[in-house]
Write a protein that holds these residues in place. Sequence first.
Motif, PDB file in Angstrom:
ATOM      1  N   SER A 159       0.031  -0.074  -1.731  1.00 57.37           N
ATOM      2  CA  SER A 159      -1.330  -0.575  -1.536  1.00 57.37           C
ATOM      3  C   SER A 159      -1.421  -2.084  -1.731  1.00 57.37           C
ATOM      4  O   SER A 159      -2.264  -2.729  -1.109  1.00 57.37           O
ATOM      5  CB  SER A 159      -2.319   0.160  -2.441  1.00 57.37           C
ATOM      6  OG  SER A 159      -1.965   0.006  -3.785  1.00 57.37           O
ATOM      7  N   THR A 160      -0.575  -2.626  -2.574  1.00 51.38           N
ATOM      8  CA  THR A 160      -0.481  -4.078  -2.766  1.00 51.38           C
ATOM      9  C   THR A 160       0.979  -4.406  -3.088  1.00 51.38           C
ATOM     10  O   THR A 160       1.759  -3.505  -3.415  1.00 51.38           O
ATOM     11  CB  THR A 160      -1.357  -4.592  -3.932  1.00 51.38           C
ATOM     12  OG1 THR A 160      -0.737  -4.229  -5.176  1.00 51.38           O
ATOM     13  CG2 THR A 160      -2.779  -4.064  -3.872  1.00 51.38           C
TER      14      THR A 160
ATOM     15  N   ASN B 232       0.860  -1.935  -9.658  1.00 53.34           N
ATOM     16  CA  ASN B 232       0.409  -0.710  -9.001  1.00 53.34           C
ATOM     17  C   ASN B 232       1.430  -0.209  -7.982  1.00 53.34           C
ATOM     18  O   ASN B 232       1.083   0.418  -6.989  1.00 53.34           O
ATOM     19  CB  ASN B 232      -1.004  -0.846  -8.435  1.00 53.34           C
ATOM     20  CG  ASN B 232      -1.084  -1.527  -7.100  1.00 53.34           C
ATOM     21  OD1 ASN B 232      -0.269  -2.377  -6.776  1.00 53.34           O
ATOM     22  ND2 ASN B 232      -2.066  -1.159  -6.328  1.00 53.34           N
TER      23      ASN B 232
ATOM     24  N   ARG C 209       0.573   4.532  -3.337  1.00 52.26           N
ATOM     25  CA  ARG C 209       0.787   4.334  -1.901  1.00 52.26           C
ATOM     26  C   ARG C 209      -0.569   4.461  -1.212  1.00 52.26           C
ATOM     27  O   ARG C 209      -1.476   5.122  -1.724  1.00 52.26           O
ATOM     28  CB  ARG C 209       1.757   5.363  -1.310  1.00 52.26           C
ATOM     29  CG  ARG C 209       3.187   5.192  -1.755  1.00 52.26           C
ATOM     30  CD  ARG C 209       3.763   3.860  -1.262  1.00 52.26           C
ATOM     31  NE  ARG C 209       5.123   3.643  -1.732  1.00 52.26           N
ATOM     32  CZ  ARG C 209       5.449   3.108  -2.904  1.00 52.26           C
ATOM     33  NH1 ARG C 209       4.503   2.749  -3.762  1.00 52.26           N
ATOM     34  NH2 ARG C 209       6.705   2.919  -3.229  1.00 52.26           N
ATOM     35  N   GLN C 210      -0.667   3.834  -0.057  1.00 50.81           N
ATOM     36  CA  GLN C 210      -1.921   3.881   0.689  1.00 50.81           C
ATOM     37  C   GLN C 210      -1.637   4.294   2.130  1.00 50.81           C
ATOM     38  O   GLN C 210      -0.678   3.833   2.745  1.00 50.81           O
ATOM     39  CB  GLN C 210      -2.608   2.518   0.675  1.00 50.81           C
ATOM     40  CG  GLN C 210      -3.994   2.553   1.284  1.00 50.81           C
ATOM     41  CD  GLN C 210      -4.745   1.262   1.046  1.00 50.81           C
ATOM     42  OE1 GLN C 210      -4.386   0.231   1.579  1.00 50.81           O
ATOM     43  NE2 GLN C 210      -5.793   1.344   0.233  1.00 50.81           N
TER      44      GLN C 210
ATOM     45  N   GLN D 210      -2.602   3.795   5.709  1.00 48.67           N
ATOM     46  CA  GLN D 210      -3.261   2.735   6.475  1.00 48.67           C
ATOM     47  C   GLN D 210      -3.140   3.056   7.964  1.00 48.67           C
ATOM     48  O   GLN D 210      -2.482   2.347   8.704  1.00 48.67           O
ATOM     49  CB  GLN D 210      -2.655   1.367   6.161  1.00 48.67           C
ATOM     50  CG  GLN D 210      -2.897   0.919   4.746  1.00 48.67           C
ATOM     51  CD  GLN D 210      -2.343  -0.460   4.462  1.00 48.67           C
ATOM     52  OE1 GLN D 210      -1.646  -1.068   5.269  1.00 48.67           O
ATOM     53  NE2 GLN D 210      -2.645  -0.965   3.284  1.00 48.67           N
TER      54      GLN D 210
ATOM     55  N   THR E 160      -3.971   6.607  -1.871  1.00 45.85           N
ATOM     56  CA  THR E 160      -5.341   6.240  -1.532  1.00 45.85           C
ATOM     57  C   THR E 160      -5.456   6.012  -0.027  1.00 45.85           C
ATOM     58  O   THR E 160      -4.450   5.934   0.686  1.00 45.85           O
ATOM     59  CB  THR E 160      -5.783   4.962  -2.269  1.00 45.85           C
ATOM     60  OG1 THR E 160      -4.980   3.864  -1.825  1.00 45.85           O
ATOM     61  CG2 THR E 160      -5.668   5.120  -3.781  1.00 45.85           C
TER      62      THR E 160
ATOM     63  N   ARG F 116      -8.677   4.438   3.050  1.00 41.31           N
ATOM     64  CA  ARG F 116     -10.030   4.005   3.364  1.00 41.31           C
ATOM     65  C   ARG F 116     -10.416   4.665   4.681  1.00 41.31           C
ATOM     66  O   ARG F 116      -9.600   4.752   5.589  1.00 41.31           O
ATOM     67  CB  ARG F 116     -10.083   2.489   3.500  1.00 41.31           C
ATOM     68  CG  ARG F 116      -9.724   1.792   2.198  1.00 41.31           C
ATOM     69  CD  ARG F 116      -9.472   0.326   2.396  1.00 41.31           C
ATOM     70  NE  ARG F 116     -10.730  -0.373   2.644  1.00 41.31           N
ATOM     71  CZ  ARG F 116     -10.873  -1.689   2.550  1.00 41.31           C
ATOM     72  NH1 ARG F 116      -9.836  -2.439   2.232  1.00 41.31           N
ATOM     73  NH2 ARG F 116     -12.038  -2.252   2.787  1.00 41.31           N
TER      74      ARG F 116
ATOM     75  N   GLY G 156      -9.037   8.872  -2.767  1.00 39.84           N
ATOM     76  CA  GLY G 156      -7.724   8.920  -3.388  1.00 39.84           C
ATOM     77  C   GLY G 156      -7.480  10.254  -4.058  1.00 39.84           C
ATOM     78  O   GLY G 156      -8.399  11.075  -4.188  1.00 39.84           O
TER      79      GLY G 156
END
Length: 165
Positions: free
Chosen positions: A71-72, A77, A81-82, A84, A118, A120, A160
């Motif tokens: 994620s960043t 963190n 994982r994100q 996307q 997470t 969006r 998340g």
Amino acid sequence: MIVSETQIRTAVQGDDAALAELDRVTWSPLHAVQPAPGPEEPFFDARHVPGDYLVAVRGGGLVGYVRVVPSTPLAANSHVRQIQGLAVAEAARGQGVGRELLRAAMDRARAQGAVRITLRVLGHNGPARALYASEGFAVEGVLPGEFLLDGAYVDDVLMGRLLAG
């Protein structure tokens, strides 16, 4: 990983043209905040590399993809994982491909040592939100009116879940 007739594998550079075409034909303001990709625009670039993507293959053709990345770049963190981006070809929708990709993304995140994942999603994307909720994702925040799409303000919904189990 093979589930039913769908094979999920890591993308390779040779998938570029097929993924670019899939991205073009699945583009919609229901899920996209960027303008539609152009006809000659490649899928992969310096920030979007094949190893970050899992693809769904059926009958020898790509029918979907999911991007899973840290994620960043922060060490604090690195356990997160994100997702996307997730897309499924129109002809393969409603057949579990999105769910298979989502589960494969969570498996990959676990394999990379992540304990949390997470994503969006746009507030007006009911089908995606329902899929994510059915796989254990919970709304963790909402940025009201974060995007102006087709003349309407749209919420950015942060979701998340933990990856234990």
